[in-house]
Scaffold this motif. Structure first.
Motif, PDB file in Angstrom:
ATOM      1  N   LEU A 199       0.829  -1.192   0.000  1.00 51.40           N
ATOM      2  CA  LEU A 199       0.000   0.000   0.000  1.00 51.40           C
ATOM      3  C   LEU A 199       0.871   1.253   0.000  1.00 51.40           C
ATOM      4  O   LEU A 199       1.990   1.246   0.508  1.00 51.40           O
ATOM      5  CB  LEU A 199      -0.912   0.020   1.227  1.00 51.40           C
ATOM      6  CG  LEU A 199      -1.960  -1.099   1.340  1.00 51.40           C
ATOM      7  CD1 LEU A 199      -2.637  -1.064   2.697  1.00 51.40           C
ATOM      8  CD2 LEU A 199      -2.988  -1.005   0.221  1.00 51.40           C
ATOM      9  N   THR A 200       0.327   2.314  -0.545  1.00 47.44           N
ATOM     10  CA  THR A 200       0.999   3.609  -0.515  1.00 47.44           C
ATOM     11  C   THR A 200       0.563   4.374   0.736  1.00 47.44           C
ATOM     12  O   THR A 200      -0.451   4.054   1.367  1.00 47.44           O
ATOM     13  CB  THR A 200       0.636   4.435  -1.754  1.00 47.44           C
ATOM     14  OG1 THR A 200      -0.783   4.645  -1.768  1.00 47.44           O
ATOM     15  CG2 THR A 200       1.068   3.736  -3.040  1.00 47.44           C
ATOM     16  N   THR A 202      -3.080   5.844   0.631  1.00 47.35           N
ATOM     17  CA  THR A 202      -4.111   4.831   0.844  1.00 47.35           C
ATOM     18  C   THR A 202      -4.198   4.452   2.318  1.00 47.35           C
ATOM     19  O   THR A 202      -5.297   4.349   2.887  1.00 47.35           O
ATOM     20  CB  THR A 202      -3.814   3.581  -0.001  1.00 47.35           C
ATOM     21  OG1 THR A 202      -3.806   3.941  -1.387  1.00 47.35           O
ATOM     22  CG2 THR A 202      -4.863   2.508   0.227  1.00 47.35           C
ATOM     23  N   LYS A 233      -5.941   7.155   4.315  1.00 46.28           N
ATOM     24  CA  LYS A 233      -7.399   7.133   4.137  1.00 46.28           C
ATOM     25  C   LYS A 233      -8.033   5.994   4.923  1.00 46.28           C
ATOM     26  O   LYS A 233      -9.146   6.131   5.437  1.00 46.28           O
ATOM     27  CB  LYS A 233      -7.728   7.017   2.653  1.00 46.28           C
ATOM     28  CG  LYS A 233      -7.417   8.277   1.863  1.00 46.28           C
ATOM     29  CD  LYS A 233      -7.590   8.080   0.367  1.00 46.28           C
ATOM     30  CE  LYS A 233      -7.149   9.318  -0.400  1.00 46.28           C
ATOM     31  NZ  LYS A 233      -7.189   9.089  -1.874  1.00 46.28           N
ATOM     32  N   ILE A 234      -7.321   4.870   5.052  1.00 39.55           N
ATOM     33  CA  ILE A 234      -7.834   3.769   5.874  1.00 39.55           C
ATOM     34  C   ILE A 234      -7.925   4.192   7.337  1.00 39.55           C
ATOM     35  O   ILE A 234      -8.943   3.988   8.009  1.00 39.55           O
ATOM     36  CB  ILE A 234      -6.941   2.521   5.721  1.00 39.55           C
ATOM     37  CG1 ILE A 234      -7.102   1.908   4.328  1.00 39.55           C
ATOM     38  CG2 ILE A 234      -7.272   1.482   6.801  1.00 39.55           C
ATOM     39  CD1 ILE A 234      -6.121   0.782   4.030  1.00 39.55           C
ATOM     40  N   ILE A 292     -11.534   4.991   3.674  1.00 36.75           N
ATOM     41  CA  ILE A 292     -11.579   3.719   2.967  1.00 36.75           C
ATOM     42  C   ILE A 292     -12.008   2.673   3.980  1.00 36.75           C
ATOM     43  O   ILE A 292     -11.336   2.479   5.002  1.00 36.75           O
ATOM     44  CB  ILE A 292     -10.222   3.354   2.353  1.00 36.75           C
ATOM     45  CG1 ILE A 292      -9.866   4.330   1.223  1.00 36.75           C
ATOM     46  CG2 ILE A 292     -10.222   1.923   1.836  1.00 36.75           C
ATOM     47  CD1 ILE A 292      -8.500   4.077   0.597  1.00 36.75           C
ATOM     48  N   ASN A 321     -11.785  -1.544  -2.174  1.00 35.56           N
ATOM     49  CA  ASN A 321     -11.717  -0.142  -2.602  1.00 35.56           C
ATOM     50  C   ASN A 321     -10.749   0.010  -3.773  1.00 35.56           C
ATOM     51  O   ASN A 321      -9.690  -0.628  -3.804  1.00 35.56           O
ATOM     52  CB  ASN A 321     -11.258   0.719  -1.417  1.00 35.56           C
ATOM     53  CG  ASN A 321     -11.269   2.197  -1.739  1.00 35.56           C
ATOM     54  OD1 ASN A 321     -10.330   2.715  -2.339  1.00 35.56           O
ATOM     55  ND2 ASN A 321     -12.321   2.870  -1.328  1.00 35.56           N
ATOM     56  N   ALA A 378      -8.576   2.233  -4.535  1.00 38.58           N
ATOM     57  CA  ALA A 378      -7.220   2.655  -4.175  1.00 38.58           C
ATOM     58  C   ALA A 378      -6.385   1.455  -3.732  1.00 38.58           C
ATOM     59  O   ALA A 378      -5.197   1.349  -4.070  1.00 38.58           O
ATOM     60  CB  ALA A 378      -7.271   3.704  -3.067  1.00 38.58           C
ATOM     61  N   ILE A 379      -6.988   0.540  -2.980  1.00 35.71           N
ATOM     62  CA  ILE A 379      -6.287  -0.685  -2.563  1.00 35.71           C
ATOM     63  C   ILE A 379      -6.033  -1.566  -3.774  1.00 35.71           C
ATOM     64  O   ILE A 379      -4.933  -2.133  -3.927  1.00 35.71           O
ATOM     65  CB  ILE A 379      -7.094  -1.437  -1.496  1.00 35.71           C
ATOM     66  CG1 ILE A 379      -7.197  -0.585  -0.221  1.00 35.71           C
ATOM     67  CG2 ILE A 379      -6.458  -2.795  -1.185  1.00 35.71           C
ATOM     68  CD1 ILE A 379      -8.028  -1.214   0.884  1.00 35.71           C
ATOM     69  N   HIS A 404      -5.556  -0.604  -6.807  1.00 37.93           N
ATOM     70  CA  HIS A 404      -4.456   0.019  -7.561  1.00 37.93           C
ATOM     71  C   HIS A 404      -3.104  -0.307  -6.939  1.00 37.93           C
ATOM     72  O   HIS A 404      -2.150  -0.689  -7.634  1.00 37.93           O
ATOM     73  CB  HIS A 404      -4.665   1.532  -7.615  1.00 37.93           C
ATOM     74  CG  HIS A 404      -3.559   2.264  -8.303  1.00 37.93           C
ATOM     75  ND1 HIS A 404      -2.446   2.743  -7.621  1.00 37.93           N
ATOM     76  CD2 HIS A 404      -3.369   2.585  -9.610  1.00 37.93           C
ATOM     77  CE1 HIS A 404      -1.630   3.317  -8.476  1.00 37.93           C
ATOM     78  NE2 HIS A 404      -2.170   3.251  -9.695  1.00 37.93           N
ATOM     79  N   ASP A 405      -2.998  -0.187  -5.609  1.00 40.66           N
ATOM     80  CA  ASP A 405      -1.715  -0.423  -4.931  1.00 40.66           C
ATOM     81  C   ASP A 405      -1.342  -1.900  -4.937  1.00 40.66           C
ATOM     82  O   ASP A 405      -0.184  -2.267  -5.183  1.00 40.66           O
ATOM     83  CB  ASP A 405      -1.785   0.065  -3.476  1.00 40.66           C
ATOM     84  CG  ASP A 405      -1.921   1.574  -3.358  1.00 40.66           C
ATOM     85  OD1 ASP A 405      -1.814   2.264  -4.395  1.00 40.66           O
ATOM     86  OD2 ASP A 405      -2.134   2.051  -2.227  1.00 40.66           O
TER      87      ASP A 405
END
Length: 369
Positions: free
Chosen positions: A122-123, A126, A129-130, A135, A140, A142-143, A145-146
């Motif tokens: 994860l970045t 992200t 936001k968690i 998130i 999600n 974003a997850i 994507h990472d």
């Protein structure tokens, strides 16, 4: 030199008195093991992992002989948005001694089709936001994507510390100074909404302002146990890497400034902490304390951004800082000093050889010296 028959060997026995301490859970796995290692030499050292904030308060109130803390005493210039100041007119002398270097890790429990996910990456945005409740599900985008692929719709249970913890301070300091203007703005808005006030824009907090939907637990051991429980699929929280290793709990590979996803290994932590700025002014009350912001911004591809030191707070006979003279801690004896010196000397020298096996990174030689 005179040579002759050797006489009988004489055993030398050093008598130590017992000492007690409390504080940082971040450093506890190492401090506990290293105290155990000295027992066969007659050294009796007790340490309660009560959290950094509680450890500093115990030292101020003179109820322990030494304390463990991941950060310095909080003064008027470095107040906590949710905890204020924890030191006012302390009259006795003390010093900070670094004990461990380590990485704040994101432990998680995620099973899909009965199989444990162990390669989560994860970045920073992200993860922020968690931990700010933006998130709430593992599927999600974003997850996705990472991580590189979409996960099933599994609710995220965010696990935070309920006590004053250096781990929470490190996490919120990263939100504030390590994730750019967008990350900073997101944290400040969240912090203020939770009641942190104007200090949110400039100061991290040890007292994580969790949402009502989060799971709040006291101490790293309890956070780890909750995440590790089979029933808590979807949970994620934070603790020092030393808590993940013995429990075989996977931790997130975190994206660094160079865009590489790294684990909190001893090598990555050591590289990261080359960028930390250490206060080397021996006349400063914060001598040897750390500024971690440069570690967040370091573009070396080997870094683990959330790397840091933890410290012992130890009494001194006296100390002069500027025009202020600090005196000895009440009731601290030479006998206790001998025991604490033995322990500190062992931590700084012999014990660092086992740091990596315990989930830490050995202290760098210049800091030890």
């Amino acid at each position: 030199l005179t040579f002759g028959p050797a006489g009988p060997a004489r055993a030398t026995t050093t008598t130590y008195t017992s000492i007690v301490g409390s504080g940082s859970t971040y450093a506890y796995p190492a401090l506990n093991q290293w105290a155990t290692n000295l027992q066969n030499q007659g050294v009796s050292i007790s340490y309660t992992p009560s959290g950094s904030a509680a450890g500093r308060q115990a030292f101020i109130s003179n109820t322990v002989d030494y304390a463990g803390s991941d950060i310095a005493f909080l003064t008027a210039g470095d107040a906590d948005p949710f905890g204020g100041v924890d030191i006012n007119n302390i009259s006795f002398a003390y010093s900070y001694i670094p004990d461990v270097a380590g990485g704040l890790s994101f432990l998680y429990n995620l099973r899909v089709g009965g199989q444990q996910i162990r390669n989560m990456r994860l970045t920073g945005p992200t993860l922020e936001k968690i931990f700010l409740g933006k998130i709430t599900n593992w599927d999600n985008p974003a997850i996705t994507h990472d991580y590189g692929k979409r996960l099933p719709s599994i609710p995220i249970t965010v696990v935070t510390r309920s006590d004053g913890a250096g781990e929470s301070y490190f996490l919120t300091n990263w939100f504030l100074h390590g994730l750019g203007s967008a990350g900073r703005s997101m944290w400040v808005s969240y912090c203020e909404h939770q009641g942190g006030g104007s200090l949110c824009a400039s100061h991290p907090t040890e007292l994580y302002p969790a949402l009502s939907s989060f799971k709040r637990l006291d101490g790293s051991a309890n956070v780890t146990a909750y995440i590790n429980a089979a029933a808590n699929n979807g949970a994620i929280g934070y603790a020092e890497y030393a808590y993940a290793i013995p429990n075989h709990i996977p931790v997130v590979s975190l994206a660094n400034r160079a865009g590489y996803f790294e684990q909190p290994t001893a090598a990555n932590v050591a590289v990261s902490l080359h960028a930390a700025v250490i206060n080397e002014d021996q006349n400063s009350v914060n001598f040897l304390m750390q500024n971690l912001t440069p570690t967040y911004l370091d573009k070396d591809p080997r870094t683990y951004p959330l790397s840091s030191y933890s410290y012992l707070i130890v009494p001194r006979t006296s100390r002069r800082v500027g025009s202020q003279t600090y005196h000895a801690q009440p009731d601290f004896t030479d006998a206790k000093g001998k025991t604490l010196s033995k322990y500190a000397g062992y931590i700084l020298c012999g014990a660092q050889q086992s740091a990596q096996a315990l989930g830490y990174s050995p202290l760098p030689k210049p800091m030890v010296q």
